[in-house]
Design a protein around this motif. Structure first.
Motif, mmCIF file in Angstrom:
data_model
loop_
_atom_site.group_PDB
_atom_site.id
_atom_site.type_symbol
_atom_site.label_atom_id
_atom_site.label_comp_id
_atom_site.label_asym_id
_atom_site.label_seq_id
_atom_site.Cartn_x
_atom_site.Cartn_y
_atom_site.Cartn_z
ATOM 1 N N LEU A 92 -5.096 13.273 -2.792
ATOM 2 C CA LEU A 92 -5.796 12.006 -2.551
ATOM 3 C C LEU A 92 -5.690 11.110 -3.781
ATOM 4 N N CYS A 93 -5.672 9.798 -3.554
ATOM 5 C CA CYS A 93 -5.682 8.848 -4.662
ATOM 6 C C CYS A 93 -7.083 8.796 -5.272
ATOM 7 N N LYS A 94 -7.133 8.762 -6.599
ATOM 8 C CA LYS A 94 -8.435 8.812 -7.272
ATOM 9 C C LYS A 94 -9.287 7.570 -7.025
ATOM 10 N N ALA A 114 0.839 -1.206 0.000
ATOM 11 C CA ALA A 114 0.000 0.000 0.000
ATOM 12 C C ALA A 114 0.869 1.250 0.000
ATOM 13 N N CYS A 115 0.320 2.327 -0.522
ATOM 14 C CA CYS A 115 0.956 3.639 -0.387
ATOM 15 C C CYS A 115 0.670 4.181 1.022
ATOM 16 N N PHE A 116 1.217 5.343 1.305
ATOM 17 C CA PHE A 116 1.047 6.008 2.598
ATOM 18 C C PHE A 116 -0.440 6.109 2.972
ATOM 19 N N ALA A 117 -0.759 5.697 4.178
ATOM 20 C CA ALA A 117 -2.102 5.859 4.771
ATOM 21 C C ALA A 117 -3.220 5.261 3.929
ATOM 22 N N CYS A 118 -2.899 4.243 3.147
ATOM 23 C CA CYS A 118 -3.943 3.683 2.284
ATOM 24 C C CYS A 118 -4.433 2.344 2.814
ATOM 25 N N PRO A 119 -5.752 2.196 2.928
ATOM 26 C CA PRO A 119 -6.281 0.906 3.379
ATOM 27 C C PRO A 119 -6.235 -0.170 2.300
ATOM 28 N N ILE A 120 -5.891 0.228 1.070
ATOM 29 C CA ILE A 120 -5.922 -0.743 -0.035
ATOM 30 C C ILE A 120 -4.497 -1.024 -0.501
ATOM 31 N N LYS A 121 -4.147 -2.263 -0.478
ATOM 32 C CA LYS A 121 -2.801 -2.604 -0.978
ATOM 33 C C LYS A 121 -2.925 -2.979 -2.448
ATOM 34 N N CYS A 122 -2.999 -1.998 -3.331
ATOM 35 C CA CYS A 122 -3.179 -2.365 -4.746
ATOM 36 C C CYS A 122 -1.850 -2.661 -5.435
ATOM 37 N N GLY A 123 -0.722 -2.323 -4.802
ATOM 38 C CA GLY A 123 0.584 -2.603 -5.406
ATOM 39 C C GLY A 123 0.915 -4.085 -5.358
HETATM 40 S S1 SF4 Z 1 -5.337 2.625 -3.903
HETATM 41 FE FE1 SF4 Z 1 -4.095 4.406 -4.522
HETATM 42 S S2 SF4 Z 1 -3.044 5.080 -2.665
HETATM 43 FE FE2 SF4 Z 1 -3.831 2.981 -2.296
HETATM 44 S S3 SF4 Z 1 -2.120 1.613 -2.786
HETATM 45 FE FE3 SF4 Z 1 -3.368 1.823 -4.635
HETATM 46 S S4 SF4 Z 1 -2.437 3.561 -5.805
HETATM 47 FE FE4 SF4 Z 1 -1.646 3.641 -3.686
#
Ligand code: SF4
Length: 619
Positions: A502-504, A285-294
């Motif tokens: 913010l992430c879209k 996940a990116c900073f402070a993100c509840p979603i680990k999309c990476g």
């Molecule tokens: S949802 Fe956005 S902020 Fe979150 S990990 Fe994915 S790209 Fe990063």
């Protein structure tokens, strides 16, 4: 100033000088931050007609008032400059951790101009900044540069840098942060390379003060919980951004062999589940993100052995299906190589696909390709071209110029299948299968782009976006001028996301009523949904005005001929072309209050948006 650090760092590389200035409260009020504020600086400070790779262009890194706070997915920051790929407004946005760290170093943004006589890198550390000699790292890859600088400045430092692609001024070179997060589009890495700036290291632990702390924390925690419990989290975290590959293909809109068709024969080998099965080692996940999309990935053995992050959907679509390649390991290798060299995967893959079609048609021959057989489906050739592009070696020197320039150079009718808008290569969604995407490509200020409006979500992936009242597209194969308003509304809403940091993806799960309390309580003043909309529109209009000032006309708001004239040969969208682009554009201009004859924002509209000071620059 709440939500902000209150300071901008200015770096003049020609003079080797650094200064700081107080952030203007008026600018914050009008443009919030991020790409919004950076665009205002660009408009005011970069002279009309400036060479994107010259002294006068500015490279502007800017965070927003939510960047680095506890708001969900608030790790985003923007880079804005005049683009060497399009000659227009250039913008790239990234996640990860670099943006929050820049703020903690004491600055909201960095404005860089001039050209250094020798390679330099910039260190920003807790309120102070210094330019250092980069001769020891010039020529190193993104991964090596990041490693060396973090060894020197410690694990608490974050690095944004260019690789060989940026040094060689590949027109679609990226700036990379934390190795694999990309400021990908529009050639921001080439601008950085032209300035002889290799990297920016940020360090610091300063606190970000929010205006109404308790109310902000409450709004941010509520928003975080909503995202954490959403369907978006489940799908995006499990499958990553590649979650939509199959659906795009089923709709007949997965660009294949340079958009000759929208149906790829074997997505099972390269889709989200295939990544899990074959190469996934973890999620990030990116900073402070509840979603680990990476995706953390590892191709353990064989000719494509590699380790890193990705591939994202767009890389699978461009380095994969557009090039006729269905080998996941090879796509992953090419994706990671692009990160290592600092190249935009979309433009790189798309440009390779274009040249493969030129070769297929006999427009270019082996005598011009360094002896390479540029056949669709040949993964080794595709990977070899990535190397050559980054180094501008042999035919790579031509490919480094991007699809539009290659087509202009070789002529012979290639413009019909040169898949770009305004010089920016298109992402992997074919508008013949979802017509509204065609409108979004031509109205995106940075050129052919999917995430300016993100209308692919509702149109192709059946994901409505909560951030606007109505994002539904009734029938993706029908061009309904009333739905042009969806594009406009999403562009404006996401202009705010890029401005605040913010992430879209949060726009899927959160309404404007849920986002605005975070902004208001961060900046410590009223900021309601009406202001959200109006500010988004203002930000959108100033970028359009920049483009108009640089010579953009209504004629540039168009699609490649292939999409307008060549019916899709098979699949769900068989027989379809984008038919009514002019009608859709007229409706869009009407919703925007732009002149239908010229595509320019009208003086009246600019006045309503408080942009009186730029009217005489475009009239
Ligand atoms: S949802 Fe956005 S902020 Fe979150 S990990 Fe994915 S790209 Fe990063």
């Amino acid at each position: 100033m709440f939500g902000y650090m209150g300071k901008i760092l200015r770096v003049d590389l020609s003079e080797s000088s650094i200064s700081e200035e107080t952030l203007s409260e008026d600018m914050c009020k009008m443009f919030l931050g991020g790409s919004g504020m950076a665009t205002k600086y660009l408009f005011d400070e970069v002279p009309k007609g400036a060479d994107p790779l010259g002294t006068d262009n500015e490279l502007i890194f800017m965070t927003g008032p939510l960047t680095g706070t506890i708001a969900p997915s608030s790790g985003r920051f923007s880079v804005v400059a005049k683009s060497p790929l399009t000659g227009l407004w250039g913008h790239a946005n990234s996640g990860g951790f670099w943006g929050p760290k820049l703020k903690r170093s004491g600055f909201d943004g960095i404005i860089i101009r001039g050209i250094s006589a020798k390679p330099k890198y910039l260190v920003v550390d807790n309120g102070s900044a210094e330019l250092r000699d980069a001769e020891g790292i010039w020529g190193e890859s993104v991964f090596e540069t990041t490693k060396l600088l973090r060894q020197k400045f410690g694990k608490n430092s974050n690095v944004a840098c260019i690789g060989i692609g940026g040094e060689k001024q590949v027109r679609y070179a990226a700036i990379m942060n934390e190795n694999h997060r990309a400021l990908g589009r529009c050639g921001m890495g080439a601008v950085m390379g032209s300035k002889f700036l290799k990297a920016i290291v940020v360090k610091g632990g300063q606190k970000i003060q929010t205006g109404n702390k308790d109310a902000f924390d409450k709004a941010a925690k509520e928003a975080y919980a909503l995202v954490d419990e959403s369907l978006l989290k489940i799908t995006l975290e499990v499958y990553g951004t590649n979650m939509g590959l199959d659906l795009t293909n089923i709709r007949g809109g997965l660009p294949t062999r340079n958009w000759q068709t929208g149906v790829f024969p074997n997505t099972d080998a390269i889709n989200g589940p295939a990544i899990i099965e074959k190469i996934l080692t973890g999620r990030k996940a990116c900073f402070a993100c509840p979603i680990k999309c990476g995706r953390l990935s590892d191709v353990k053995e064989g000719p494509y052995a590699c380790e890193g992050e990705g591939p994202e959907y767009e890389s699978v679509g461009t380095l994969g299906t557009m090039c006729g390649i269905g080998n996941l390991e090879a796509i992953t290798k090419a994706h990671i190589l692009c990160n290592e060299y600092g190249l935009d995967t979309i433009s790189a893959g798309s440009t390779i696909a274009f040249v493969m079609e030129c070769y297929e048609k006999g427009i270019i021959t082996k005598s011009e390709t360094d002896g390479l057989d540029l056949k669709f489906g040949d993964a080794d050739v595709m990977i070899e071209l990535v190397h050559k592009i980054a180094k501008r070696e042999g035919i790579g020197d031509l490919l480094a110029e991007g699809t539009k320039r290659i087509s202009e150079k070789i002529g012979k009718g290639t413009e019909k299948f040169a898949m770009h808008v305004k010089g920016l290569e298109l992402p992997a969604y074919d508008p013949r299968s979802a017509k509204i995407c065609g409108l979004a490509y031509v109205t995106a200020n940075r050129g052919g782009d999917h995430i300016t409006a993100y209308v692919e979500g509702p149109a192709i992936l059946d994901i409505p976006f909560m951030i606007i009242e109505k994002s539904t597209i009734e029938d993706p194969l029908i061009e309904n001028p009333e739905e042009a308003e969806v594009v406009k509304d999403m562009e404006d809403a996401f202009a705010i996301f890029d401005a605040v940091g913010l992430c879209k993806f949060m726009g899927v799960a959160l309404t404007a009523e849920e986002v605005t309390p975070m902004i208001a309580n961060a900046i410590g003043r009223d900021f309601d949904v009406d202001e959200f909309k109006k500010t988004g529109e203002r930000v959108y209009n100033i970028a359009r005005a920049f483009n108009v000032r640089e010579g953009l006309t209504k004629a540039d708001d168009t699609l490649p001929k292939r999409l307008l004239e060549e019916p899709m040969p098979e699949g769900e969208a068989k027989g379809h072309v984008v038919e009514k682009l002019d009608q859709m554009l007229d409706a869009y201009y009407e919703f925007r209050g732009w002149d239908k004859g010229t595509g320019k924002p009208t003086p009246e509209r600019l006045k309503e948006l408080g942009l009186d000071d730029i009217i005489d620059k475009i009239y």
